[in-house]
Design an enzyme around this catalytic site. Structure first.
Site, PDB file in Angstrom:
ATOM      1  N   GLY A  97      -7.408  -1.794  -9.952  1.00 53.88           N
ATOM      2  CA  GLY A  97      -6.311  -2.322 -10.760  1.00 53.88           C
ATOM      3  C   GLY A  97      -6.691  -2.582 -12.203  1.00 53.88           C
ATOM      4  N   HIS A 119     -10.333  -4.885   2.907  1.00 54.43           N
ATOM      5  CA  HIS A 119      -9.981  -4.535   1.529  1.00 54.43           C
ATOM      6  C   HIS A 119     -10.501  -5.619   0.578  1.00 54.43           C
ATOM      7  CE1 HIS A 119      -7.700  -3.834  -2.115  1.00 54.43           C
ATOM      8  NE2 HIS A 119      -7.700  -2.579  -1.723  1.00 54.43           N
TER       9      HIS A 119
HETATM   10  P1  13P Z   1      -5.768   0.747  -7.829  1.00 60.22           P
HETATM   11  O1  13P Z   1      -5.632   2.228  -7.564  1.00 60.22           O
HETATM   12  O2  13P Z   1      -4.484   0.112  -8.275  1.00 60.22           O
HETATM   13  O3  13P Z   1      -6.930   0.447  -8.724  1.00 60.22           O
HETATM   14  O4  13P Z   1      -6.100   0.067  -6.404  1.00 60.22           O
HETATM   15  C1  13P Z   1      -7.120   0.565  -5.629  1.00 60.22           C
HETATM   16  C2  13P Z   1      -7.087  -0.061  -4.292  1.00 60.22           C
HETATM   17  O5  13P Z   1      -7.361  -1.233  -4.138  1.00 60.22           O
HETATM   18  C3  13P Z   1      -6.677   0.776  -3.155  1.00 60.22           C
HETATM   19  O6  13P Z   1      -6.887   0.122  -1.955  1.00 60.22           O
END
Ligand code: 13P
Length: 254
Positions: free
Chosen positions: A175, A97
């Site tokens: 995010g 990730h």
């Molecule tokens: P967001 O949907 O909060 O942008 O995060 C995406 C993510 O990192 C999923 O693994």
């Protein structure tokens, strides 16, 4: 072209408490029961994994871990093995990730070793890849994704590949509220599918599920999932809200 079954997954990251995690798992379980065409999984923090897996047991929703260590057991303070994850009732794990890569400093080789450990330990994996904003603006998106892809899969046997999905998560979209446009996502997913074809052959590429992650919401999920090479979404923030995650599950129009 036959469409792949879509896959909607929620990465809860370092959020919720014990009661909140179980409550959310139950809500996802209930909603997913009516979404027969979509595969669904959630990735709670390690400390809630066993309880969430128990709450999801016998349902259409799978529980997964957000990370895994490279070894089976031993002196690795703070780490968790694939065997331990399975012992908690989970069957999936996220590997590489972007927060592990860029906040915790994991390099491509460590990610490859984690993928190896996940598969050796009997888990399925979602390998996450993605470029930073500077890399996209500098025109190196494909070079970065190619490097992450090739390193992660350098030791993988073709027969193991069906146990891996890929999540394209552009770092600049995570995010931030700034999702990739459906056209941007589709373009990169088609490129990733080409990488799969080169490495594992056309049949593997055709069957491979490539998820998009980065500021996915109920409002944008439908148009992102409309891309022919976008086979699912990996959702962060919006997966913490049962109604929003349900909206995303409902937005698959296949
Ligand atoms: P967001 O949907 O909060 O942008 O995060 C995406 C993510 O990192 C999923 O693994």
């Amino acid at each position: 072209m036959s469409r792949r079954r879509s896959f909607v997954a929620g990465n809860w990251k370092m959020n919720l408490n014990r009661a909140g995690a179980v409550t959310l798992a139950r809500a996802v379980r209930e909603h997913a029961a009516s979404c027969a065409g979509v595969d669904c999984a959630v990735f709670p923090p390690f400390v809630y994994l066993a309880e969430v897996a128990a709450a999801l047991s016998g349902s259409r929703v799978r529980a997964g871990a957000q990370d895994v260590w490279t070894e089976k057991k031993g002196a690795f303070t703070g780490e968790v093995s694939a065997e331990m994850i399975r012992d908690c009732g989970a069957s999936l794990v996220l590997v590489g990730h972007s927060e592990r890569r860029h906040v915790l400093g994991e390099g491509d080789d460590l990610v490859a070793r984690k993928l190896r450990a996940a598969l050796d330990g009997g888990l399925e994996a979602i390998l996450c890849i993605g470029e930073k904003l500077k890399e996209r603006e500098g025109g190196s998106t494909e070079a970065v994704l190619g490097r992450q892809f090739r390193t992660a899969f350098k030791d993988l046997a073709p027969a193991e590949f069906p146990r891996v999905s890929i999540a394209y998560e552009p770092v600049w979209a995570i995010g931030t509220g700034r999702n990739a446009t459906p056209a941007q996502a589709q373009e990169v997913h088609a490129f990733v599918r080409k990488l799969v074809a080169e490495r594992f052959g056309p049949a593997s590429a055709e069957g491979s599920r490539i998820l998009y992650g980065g500021s996915v919401t109920p409002e944008n999920a439908g148009e992102l999932l409309a891309g022919p090479d976008v086979d699912g979404v990996l959702v962060g923030g919006a997966s913490l809200d049962a109604a929003k995650f349900a909206g995303i599950l409902d937005s698959d129009r296949r």
